[in-house]
Design a protein around this motif. Sequence first.
Motif, PDB file in Angstrom:
ATOM      1  N   ALA A   1      -8.851   0.775 -14.455  1.00  0.00           N
ATOM      2  CA  ALA A   1      -9.885   0.472 -13.321  1.00  0.00           C
ATOM      3  C   ALA A   1      -9.052   0.132 -11.917  1.00  0.00           C
ATOM      4  CB  ALA A   1     -10.734  -0.821 -13.723  1.00  0.00           C
ATOM      5  N   SER A   2      -8.385  -0.843 -11.894  1.00  0.00           N
ATOM      6  CA  SER A   2      -7.649  -0.999 -10.764  1.00  0.00           C
ATOM      7  C   SER A   2      -6.988   0.244 -10.166  1.00  0.00           C
ATOM      8  CB  SER A   2      -6.403  -2.205 -10.964  1.00  0.00           C
ATOM      9  OG  SER A   2      -5.494  -1.769 -11.789  1.00  0.00           O
ATOM     10  N   LEU A   3      -6.269   1.100 -10.807  1.00  0.00           N
ATOM     11  CA  LEU A   3      -5.649   2.060 -10.067  1.00  0.00           C
ATOM     12  C   LEU A   3      -6.553   3.101  -9.672  1.00  0.00           C
ATOM     13  CD1 LEU A   3      -2.800   2.929 -12.774  1.00  0.00           C
ATOM     14  CD2 LEU A   3      -2.460   2.467 -10.305  1.00  0.00           C
ATOM     15  N   TYR A   4      -7.738   3.412 -10.334  1.00  0.00           N
ATOM     16  CA  TYR A   4      -8.413   4.187  -9.877  1.00  0.00           C
ATOM     17  C   TYR A   4      -9.535   3.995  -8.549  1.00  0.00           C
ATOM     18  CZ  TYR A   4     -12.720   7.251  -9.709  1.00  0.00           C
ATOM     19  OH  TYR A   4     -13.573   7.710  -9.222  1.00  0.00           O
ATOM     20  N   THR A   5      -9.542   2.329  -8.718  1.00  0.00           N
ATOM     21  CA  THR A   5     -10.279   1.767  -7.434  1.00  0.00           C
ATOM     22  C   THR A   5      -9.419   2.134  -6.095  1.00  0.00           C
ATOM     23  OG1 THR A   5     -11.403   0.409  -8.683  1.00  0.00           O
ATOM     24  CG2 THR A   5     -11.287  -0.384  -6.442  1.00  0.00           C
ATOM     25  N   ALA A   6      -8.206   1.786  -6.478  1.00  0.00           N
ATOM     26  CA  ALA A   6      -7.215   1.800  -5.344  1.00  0.00           C
ATOM     27  C   ALA A   6      -6.876   3.135  -4.875  1.00  0.00           C
ATOM     28  CB  ALA A   6      -5.850   1.053  -5.699  1.00  0.00           C
ATOM     29  N   THR A   7      -6.723   4.104  -5.718  1.00  0.00           N
ATOM     30  CA  THR A   7      -6.295   5.521  -5.195  1.00  0.00           C
ATOM     31  C   THR A   7      -7.611   6.230  -4.673  1.00  0.00           C
ATOM     32  OG1 THR A   7      -4.882   5.540  -7.069  1.00  0.00           O
ATOM     33  CG2 THR A   7      -5.443   7.661  -6.079  1.00  0.00           C
ATOM     34  N   ALA A   8      -8.731   5.987  -5.206  1.00  0.00           N
ATOM     35  CA  ALA A   8     -10.036   6.522  -4.814  1.00  0.00           C
ATOM     36  C   ALA A   8     -10.325   5.924  -3.440  1.00  0.00           C
ATOM     37  CB  ALA A   8     -11.237   6.110  -5.679  1.00  0.00           C
TER      38      ALA A   8
ATOM     39  N   TYR B   1      -1.016  -3.001  -2.718  1.00  0.00           N
ATOM     40  CA  TYR B   1      -1.963  -3.446  -3.651  1.00  0.00           C
ATOM     41  C   TYR B   1      -1.483  -2.923  -5.119  1.00  0.00           C
ATOM     42  CZ  TYR B   1      -6.323  -2.805  -6.347  1.00  0.00           C
ATOM     43  OH  TYR B   1      -7.643  -2.893  -7.071  1.00  0.00           O
ATOM     44  N   LEU B   2      -0.854  -1.789  -5.145  1.00  0.00           N
ATOM     45  CA  LEU B   2      -0.008  -1.276  -6.664  1.00  0.00           C
ATOM     46  C   LEU B   2       0.791  -2.594  -7.042  1.00  0.00           C
ATOM     47  CD1 LEU B   2       0.209   2.151  -6.230  1.00  0.00           C
ATOM     48  CD2 LEU B   2      -1.536   0.970  -7.293  1.00  0.00           C
ATOM     49  N   GLY B   3       1.543  -2.796  -6.127  1.00  0.00           N
ATOM     50  CA  GLY B   3       2.468  -4.006  -6.576  1.00  0.00           C
ATOM     51  C   GLY B   3       1.832  -5.369  -7.044  1.00  0.00           C
ATOM     52  N   ILE B   4       0.889  -5.889  -6.446  1.00  0.00           N
ATOM     53  CA  ILE B   4       0.176  -6.972  -6.889  1.00  0.00           C
ATOM     54  C   ILE B   4      -0.555  -6.793  -7.988  1.00  0.00           C
ATOM     55  CG2 ILE B   4      -1.636  -8.635  -5.990  1.00  0.00           C
ATOM     56  CD1 ILE B   4      -0.777  -8.146  -2.993  1.00  0.00           C
ATOM     57  N   THR B   5      -1.209  -5.791  -8.043  1.00  0.00           N
ATOM     58  CA  THR B   5      -2.441  -5.860  -9.357  1.00  0.00           C
ATOM     59  C   THR B   5      -1.773  -5.211 -10.494  1.00  0.00           C
ATOM     60  OG1 THR B   5      -3.137  -3.521  -8.535  1.00  0.00           O
ATOM     61  CG2 THR B   5      -4.351  -5.560  -7.969  1.00  0.00           C
TER      62      THR B   5
ATOM     63  N   LEU C   1      -0.070   5.130  17.820  1.00  0.00           N
ATOM     64  CA  LEU C   1      -1.048   4.649  17.117  1.00  0.00           C
ATOM     65  C   LEU C   1      -1.243   5.724  15.568  1.00  0.00           C
ATOM     66  CD1 LEU C   1      -3.769   2.912  17.496  1.00  0.00           C
ATOM     67  CD2 LEU C   1      -5.032   4.687  18.475  1.00  0.00           C
ATOM     68  N   MET C   2      -0.780   6.933  15.873  1.00  0.00           N
ATOM     69  CA  MET C   2      -1.109   7.794  14.575  1.00  0.00           C
ATOM     70  C   MET C   2      -0.105   7.531  13.762  1.00  0.00           C
ATOM     71  SD  MET C   2      -1.879  11.503  16.148  1.00  0.00           S
ATOM     72  CE  MET C   2      -0.772  11.904  17.403  1.00  0.00           C
ATOM     73  N   THR C   3       1.098   7.120  14.300  1.00  0.00           N
ATOM     74  CA  THR C   3       2.410   6.763  13.425  1.00  0.00           C
ATOM     75  C   THR C   3       2.132   5.583  12.602  1.00  0.00           C
ATOM     76  OG1 THR C   3       3.839   7.618  14.967  1.00  0.00           O
ATOM     77  CG2 THR C   3       4.795   6.174  13.313  1.00  0.00           C
ATOM     78  N   TRP C   4       1.406   4.463  13.276  1.00  0.00           N
ATOM     79  CA  TRP C   4       1.460   3.132  12.538  1.00  0.00           C
ATOM     80  C   TRP C   4       0.044   3.229  11.455  1.00  0.00           C
ATOM     81  CZ3 TRP C   4       4.286  -0.894  11.221  1.00  0.00           C
ATOM     82  CH2 TRP C   4       5.527  -1.027  11.721  1.00  0.00           C
ATOM     83  N   GLY C   5      -0.949   3.955  12.148  1.00  0.00           N
ATOM     84  CA  GLY C   5      -2.159   4.096  11.459  1.00  0.00           C
ATOM     85  C   GLY C   5      -1.782   4.940   9.695  1.00  0.00           C
ATOM     86  N   LEU C   6      -0.586   5.853   9.824  1.00  0.00           N
ATOM     87  CA  LEU C   6      -0.272   6.366   8.605  1.00  0.00           C
ATOM     88  C   LEU C   6       0.351   5.278   7.799  1.00  0.00           C
ATOM     89  CD1 LEU C   6       0.400   9.997   9.552  1.00  0.00           C
ATOM     90  CD2 LEU C   6      -1.455   9.200   8.002  1.00  0.00           C
ATOM     91  N   LYS C   7       1.455   4.565   8.460  1.00  0.00           N
ATOM     92  CA  LYS C   7       2.207   3.509   7.954  1.00  0.00           C
ATOM     93  C   LYS C   7       1.459   2.423   7.017  1.00  0.00           C
ATOM     94  CE  LYS C   7       6.248   4.025  10.520  1.00  0.00           C
ATOM     95  NZ  LYS C   7       7.512   3.413  11.533  1.00  0.00           N
ATOM     96  N   ILE C   8       0.422   2.094   7.838  1.00  0.00           N
ATOM     97  CA  ILE C   8      -0.410   1.124   7.355  1.00  0.00           C
ATOM     98  C   ILE C   8      -1.234   1.356   6.055  1.00  0.00           C
ATOM     99  CG2 ILE C   8      -2.710  -0.240   7.859  1.00  0.00           C
ATOM    100  CD1 ILE C   8      -1.674  -0.641  10.505  1.00  0.00           C
ATOM    101  N   VAL C   9      -1.453   2.660   5.849  1.00  0.00           N
ATOM    102  CA  VAL C   9      -2.212   3.363   4.745  1.00  0.00           C
ATOM    103  C   VAL C   9      -1.334   2.970   3.733  1.00  0.00           C
ATOM    104  CG1 VAL C   9      -3.252   5.117   3.627  1.00  0.00           C
ATOM    105  CG2 VAL C   9      -3.842   4.549   6.035  1.00  0.00           C
ATOM    106  N   LEU C  10       0.040   3.630   3.810  1.00  0.00           N
ATOM    107  CA  LEU C  10       0.879   3.735   2.723  1.00  0.00           C
ATOM    108  C   LEU C  10       1.380   2.299   2.491  1.00  0.00           C
ATOM    109  CD1 LEU C  10       3.413   6.628   3.069  1.00  0.00           C
ATOM    110  CD2 LEU C  10       1.762   6.258   1.255  1.00  0.00           C
ATOM    111  N   TYR C  11       1.671   1.393   3.194  1.00  0.00           N
ATOM    112  CA  TYR C  11       1.799  -0.200   3.010  1.00  0.00           C
ATOM    113  C   TYR C  11       0.922  -0.716   2.365  1.00  0.00           C
ATOM    114  CZ  TYR C  11       5.897   0.478   6.292  1.00  0.00           C
ATOM    115  OH  TYR C  11       7.152   1.045   6.967  1.00  0.00           O
ATOM    116  N   GLY C  12      -0.512  -0.608   2.711  1.00  0.00           N
ATOM    117  CA  GLY C  12      -1.382  -1.176   1.975  1.00  0.00           C
ATOM    118  C   GLY C  12      -1.476  -0.730   0.590  1.00  0.00           C
ATOM    119  N   PHE C  13      -1.575   0.740   0.398  1.00  0.00           N
ATOM    120  CA  PHE C  13      -1.521   1.143  -0.838  1.00  0.00           C
ATOM    121  C   PHE C  13      -0.333   0.556  -1.911  1.00  0.00           C
ATOM    122  CE2 PHE C  13      -0.706   4.675  -4.057  1.00  0.00           C
ATOM    123  CZ  PHE C  13      -1.813   4.885  -4.569  1.00  0.00           C
ATOM    124  N   SER C  14       0.863   0.505  -1.192  1.00  0.00           N
ATOM    125  CA  SER C  14       1.834   0.205  -2.112  1.00  0.00           C
ATOM    126  C   SER C  14       1.752  -1.387  -2.397  1.00  0.00           C
ATOM    127  CB  SER C  14       3.234   0.367  -1.307  1.00  0.00           C
ATOM    128  OG  SER C  14       3.454   1.777  -1.106  1.00  0.00           O
TER     129      SER C  14
END
Length: 346
Positions: free
Chosen positions: A148-155, A216-220, A201-214
Amino acid sequence: MKKLILLLVLLFSLCIPVQASDFTAPEAPEFAEDLLPEENNTFGEGLWYVLKTAIGRLRPDLAESCGICLSVIGAVLLISLLQSYEGKSRDMVVLAGVVAISCLLLKPTKSLIALGCDTVTEMSDYGKLLLPVMTAALAAQGGTVSSASLYTATALFDAVLSTAVSVLLVPMVYIFLVLGVVNAAVGDAMMKKMRDFVKWLMTWGLKIVLYGFSAYLGITGVISGTADQAAVKATKLTISGMVPVVGSILSDASETILVSAGVVKNAAGIYGMLAILAIAVGPFLKIGVQYLLLKLTAAICGVFAGKEITGLIDDFSGAMGFLLAMTGTLCLLLLISVVCFLKGMG
């Protein structure tokens, strides 16, 4: 008496018909299916086949990109010869050169931007089909919380990134190119600052998405995996203790069922990863070839051309770099998610 009733209920439940769940990965799109091997024993063999096939089909695109870059070098050489004249006409020559190079590079750049956007959409659509299969397979193995946690994060991150690419990032690439062309034509410092800001702006936008996803996976991941392991262990102990005589046998049988579910999940996950790579690898290589050739063209032109012309070619190669980052970010996000599903409960 209670144990006898439980035994009768268990025996009665064995008469109920059951049907095995189908945890087969969805088929890849037709253009990507051609890159997948017919038979695959290991992930490494499948990955090598996908890369080898995609590289073999890259020759026409490589020839076209080389032709475009040679045309740019010829145009820059002519501009450099005309720039040797002093006077007011020199600025006009630079302006004409900027227009000529922009016309030469705009059509292939526009085509590759559309290709990158379509690739992100294809990967996102395939991920929406693959993730429910992996979620159900992991849940069948006992990882109800993890799935459930993986599906929620990835989706969530998949939807955010795919929407951001079409709504924000692709228009920002065009804005970046427009600002780069204007900066090369008039040499305005404000245009250069605005171009650099859009790039940041474009560079950090993509970095934030990956950092946030990683993050979330690390915490949960640890929490959900521990909870699932505890739940599976408690269930096995309950079955072993409550059912007389055959309790330990049923507990061992449940372990076999969980292992079988894991095998099915792994097969679906490996095919899904190869399918994602097959969708992304062709466009990624095409954009990557254009990016590298433009970098090489800018280096060659820097020997005999002014900084305005060289900077413009660098800006077009930078746009290709952003496209690589967009497609690579979503591909990496989906691959990390599938790997986490395969890892299961740790």
